[in-house]
Write an enzyme that holds these catalytic residues in place. Sequence first.
Site, PDB file in Angstrom:
ATOM      1  CG  ASP A 276      -1.756   1.184   1.122  1.00 49.54           C
ATOM      2  OD1 ASP A 276      -3.358   0.822   0.070  1.00 49.54           O
ATOM      3  OD2 ASP A 276      -1.516   1.756   2.340  1.00 49.54           O
TER       4      ASP A 276
ATOM      5  CG  ASP B  35      -0.837   3.648   5.164  1.00 48.55           C
ATOM      6  OD1 ASP B  35      -2.065   4.193   4.817  1.00 48.55           O
ATOM      7  OD2 ASP B  35      -0.053   3.995   5.519  1.00 48.55           O
TER       8      ASP B  35
ATOM      9  CD  GLU C  46      -3.508   1.162  -2.972  1.00 46.81           C
ATOM     10  OE1 GLU C  46      -4.820   1.297  -2.534  1.00 46.81           O
ATOM     11  OE2 GLU C  46      -2.153   1.105  -3.029  1.00 46.81           O
TER      12      GLU C  46
END
Length: 369
Positions: free
Chosen positions: A182, A349, A266
């Site tokens: 992340d 996170d 991501e």
Amino acid sequence: MLKGMKFRIYPNKEQQHIIQKTFGCSRFIYNQGLSMCSDEFKKGNSISYKETNAMLSNYKKREEFAWLKEVDSVALQQSLRDLDKAYKNFFAKRASMPKFKSKHNHNKSYRTQYINNNICVAGKYIKLPKLGYVKAKISMPVTGKINNATIEQVPSGKYFCVLNVEVEQPMYENAGCIVGLDVGIKEFYSDSNGNTVDNPKYLNKAMRKLVKEQRKLSRMTKFSNNWNKQRVIVARIHEKITNQRNDFLHKESTRLLRENQIICIEDLNVKGMVRNHKLAKRISDVSWAKFFDMLEYKSPFYGTEIIRVPRFYASSQICNVCGYKHIQVKDLSVRSWICPECKTRHNRDINAAINIKEKGLSLLAEQVA
């Protein structure tokens, strides 16, 4: 596979004069070809590389353009090939309409092809067409067939040679682990194992010096000698920031690939995110897009699988223990939270990294099935 090997070169005054002349001739021919193509495009016609190359041949026959014969002829042909490629990308809607090149652009380059051993590395020198042997800093061995060479001058005034070489694809081993990442602004990334890597913030650290030097530049008469000297000082600060950032990204991406068999990341819309003017500078400085690109193009060398999780997946809001979705966590100021269902305390996170890992593995299982 094709590999680009970049070396800094130190041409003498005579070689620098030839390089600058080649930059100018390549730019002139490109602009002449673009003017010809634009005129025909307005009439509804298209021009191919064959026709622009014929234009180059006609120019060389004319006395007023005799100076075109003084530089590497292949470099001029390659500039027309670049123009042809630019128009093909435009017609395929992969790029915008080609633009004329300016003499005031401080990023200069030309490309030449390997023909009859006219490009080679010999000790501390690189042999190049029209230039002969140019002193260079050979930082890695050059093994394989050389296809072409690109000569560059960057805004700081330094010269580089980029060799396009055919080499065997190297294969390395990885440790076989699985991780989810992340990315963020304060921490460069947090992983699903609970580890975090701080954002080095190279631009922020150099900002005070950069602002001081840019202020000096803004007060000078544009294109004067003093302005040009100050422009180089500013360019060197930007170059140092870029080099520091690239070094950090290369080291982190390589370490992750050596350690992991599967990396889940991501699928961020970075281009859209930088439209937020409050965060644009920080997002650009952290370079998520370049980091993800490095992971993807290096992954075949380590046998690592890179899985992109859909960008609208609410990784920060979902409890990784019970699956409860806490909508209030959407606020970026919430850095830790307690799940109302299972009462688990989460770091924002690290929880997101764990969810990205789980989502990535489920996507991989669907692909296999």
